[in-house]
Design a protein around this motif. Structure first.
Motif, PDB file in Angstrom:
ATOM      1  N   LEU A  44       1.029  -1.259   0.075  1.00 17.31           N
ATOM      2  CA  LEU A  44      -0.093  -0.073   0.157  1.00 17.31           C
ATOM      3  C   LEU A  44       0.759   1.009  -0.086  1.00 17.31           C
ATOM      4  CD1 LEU A  44      -2.656  -1.080   2.636  1.00 17.31           C
ATOM      5  CD2 LEU A  44      -3.085  -1.153  -0.107  1.00 17.31           C
ATOM      6  N   LYS A  45       0.397   2.215  -0.648  1.00 18.47           N
ATOM      7  CA  LYS A  45       1.230   3.434  -0.977  1.00 18.47           C
ATOM      8  C   LYS A  45       0.752   4.435   0.078  1.00 18.47           C
ATOM      9  CE  LYS A  45       2.746   1.699  -4.643  1.00 18.47           C
ATOM     10  NZ  LYS A  45       4.077   0.822  -4.379  1.00 18.47           N
ATOM     11  N   SER A  48      -2.238   9.272  -2.020  1.00 20.74           N
ATOM     12  CA  SER A  48      -3.071   9.020  -3.356  1.00 20.74           C
ATOM     13  C   SER A  48      -3.089  10.653  -4.195  1.00 20.74           C
ATOM     14  CB  SER A  48      -4.590   8.683  -3.023  1.00 20.74           C
ATOM     15  OG  SER A  48      -5.130   9.845  -2.118  1.00 20.74           O
ATOM     16  N   LEU A  65      -0.518  10.091   3.950  1.00 20.69           N
ATOM     17  CA  LEU A  65      -1.306   9.416   5.059  1.00 20.69           C
ATOM     18  C   LEU A  65      -0.015   9.381   6.213  1.00 20.69           C
ATOM     19  CD1 LEU A  65      -2.906   6.745   3.035  1.00 20.69           C
ATOM     20  CD2 LEU A  65      -3.918   8.945   3.667  1.00 20.69           C
ATOM     21  N   SER A 150     -11.009  -2.385   1.890  1.00 19.88           N
ATOM     22  CA  SER A 150      -9.766  -1.458   1.238  1.00 19.88           C
ATOM     23  C   SER A 150      -9.395  -0.356   2.417  1.00 19.88           C
ATOM     24  CB  SER A 150     -10.271  -1.132  -0.226  1.00 19.88           C
ATOM     25  OG  SER A 150      -9.333   0.024  -0.517  1.00 19.88           O
ATOM     26  N   LYS A 154      -6.111   0.483   4.610  1.00 26.30           N
ATOM     27  CA  LYS A 154      -5.303   1.583   4.560  1.00 26.30           C
ATOM     28  C   LYS A 154      -5.096   2.173   5.750  1.00 26.30           C
ATOM     29  CE  LYS A 154      -6.693   1.943  -0.501  1.00 26.30           C
ATOM     30  NZ  LYS A 154      -5.683   2.295  -1.037  1.00 26.30           N
ATOM     31  N   THR A 157      -2.794   0.376   8.021  1.00 28.20           N
ATOM     32  CA  THR A 157      -1.453   0.484   7.607  1.00 28.20           C
ATOM     33  C   THR A 157      -0.710   1.860   8.056  1.00 28.20           C
ATOM     34  OG1 THR A 157      -1.912  -1.109   5.960  1.00 28.20           O
ATOM     35  CG2 THR A 157       0.109   0.280   5.761  1.00 28.20           C
ATOM     36  N   SER A 227      -7.289   8.494   1.526  1.00 29.90           N
ATOM     37  CA  SER A 227      -6.485   7.366   1.040  1.00 29.90           C
ATOM     38  C   SER A 227      -6.987   6.802  -0.170  1.00 29.90           C
ATOM     39  CB  SER A 227      -6.631   6.340   2.076  1.00 29.90           C
ATOM     40  OG  SER A 227      -8.004   5.777   1.782  1.00 29.90           O
ATOM     41  N   THR A 233      -4.665   3.964  -6.280  1.00 33.59           N
ATOM     42  CA  THR A 233      -5.239   5.263  -5.841  1.00 33.59           C
ATOM     43  C   THR A 233      -3.967   6.130  -6.017  1.00 33.59           C
ATOM     44  OG1 THR A 233      -4.698   4.605  -3.786  1.00 33.59           O
ATOM     45  CG2 THR A 233      -7.002   4.340  -4.237  1.00 33.59           C
ATOM     46  N   SER A 234      -2.843   5.748  -6.386  1.00 31.29           N
ATOM     47  CA  SER A 234      -1.580   6.608  -6.444  1.00 31.29           C
ATOM     48  C   SER A 234      -1.739   7.111  -7.820  1.00 31.29           C
ATOM     49  CB  SER A 234      -0.361   6.154  -6.057  1.00 31.29           C
ATOM     50  OG  SER A 234      -0.191   4.957  -6.716  1.00 31.29           O
TER      51      SER A 234
END
Length: 251
Positions: A44-45, A48, A65, A150, A154, A157, A227, A233-234
């Motif tokens: 996960l990044k 976003s 985030l 989802s 996020k 994390t 997020s 999403t990025s």
């Protein structure tokens, strides 16, 4: 820490949310190469970004985030005197009209949305193409389980000192949250030679169950405004905006 930078740009009719991947490239040009390598790892990044129109102006939202992502991704765009965004792929420049910043701590965020009673009806605007991946296949409709799964992943994390992700909680969210109206359409998001099926539009959900569960839904959906929800999403997918439906308000 959660942060949103909204860059207001001059309108260009041929620049839409489908150009999100190009703006991801612009964002990566500002990043220190060492941090860029970290961002390219699987997982996960911590950010976003997406494009949408608002009041006839193009808005580029960049959300981070955690504190490091804010320093590496947002600060380069706010310090100095950057007045234009150059889209090298399209050989265009967009004038920056305004920059807006919103910063929150996770504790303040939780206090605002979990410890204050939320409404049981919520309107969700899907601002950019949204899709999920399950068992190797794309799911391009608003599946309640996949939405909360989802958002929970996020949040857990990146939220310091907070944890809400469990199968039991997920089941309660799924059992007590229902889509009661929608105006959605199927779209395609093109990315590196791949055409991803997705959806975009509006939907309304009704939340049942005890008030703490209602508040948790609000917390997660509001977190989704930072997020994003679903995959990529990025790259410009999964942007969302929440509007409470007030008690007694007509549909």
């Amino acid at each position: 820490m959660i942060k949103k930078l909204s860059i207001v740009l001059e309108k260009k009719n041929d620049i839409t949310y489908l150009k999100g991947s190009l703006f991801h490239g612009i964002l990566m040009e500002q990043v220190d190469p060492a941090y860029g390598e970290i961002l390219h790892l699987d997982g996960l990044k911590p950010y976003s970004q997406s494009l949408h129109y608002e009041d006839d102006k193009l808005i580029w939202d960049i959300n981070t985030l955690n504190e490091q992502a804010s320093k590496e991704l947002i600060e380069p765009l706010t310090v100095g005197s950057i007045q234009k965004i150059e889209i090298k792929h399209d050989r265009k420049e967009l004038e920056i009209l305004e920059k807006r910043e919103v910063t929150d701590t996770y504790q303040d965020f939780v206090n605002r949305y979990y410890f204050e009673n939320g409404n049981r009806r919520v309107h969700i605007q899907i601002l950019s193409p949204t899709s999920f991946k399950q068992n190797g296949r794309y799911v391009f409709y608003p599946d309640i389980r996949l939405i909360f799964q989802s958002l929970m992943m996020k949040f857990d994390t990146f939220a310091d000192n907070f944890s809400i992700c469990s199968e039991e909680v997920l089941e309660q969210l799924v059992d007590n949250t229902h889509i009661i109206g929608y105006n959605l359409k199927s779209v395609r998001f093109h990315l590196e030679g791949i055409s991803i099926p997705a959806f975009i539009g509006h939907m309304e959900v009704q939340i049942n169950g005890p008030q703490p569960l209602v508040n948790l839904v609000h917390l997660l959906l509001r977190y989704g405004e930072y997020s994003g929800v679903g995959i990529k999403t990025s790259m410009g997918m999964g942007a969302m905006r929440i509007t409470d439906k007030r008690r007694g308000e007509r549909k």
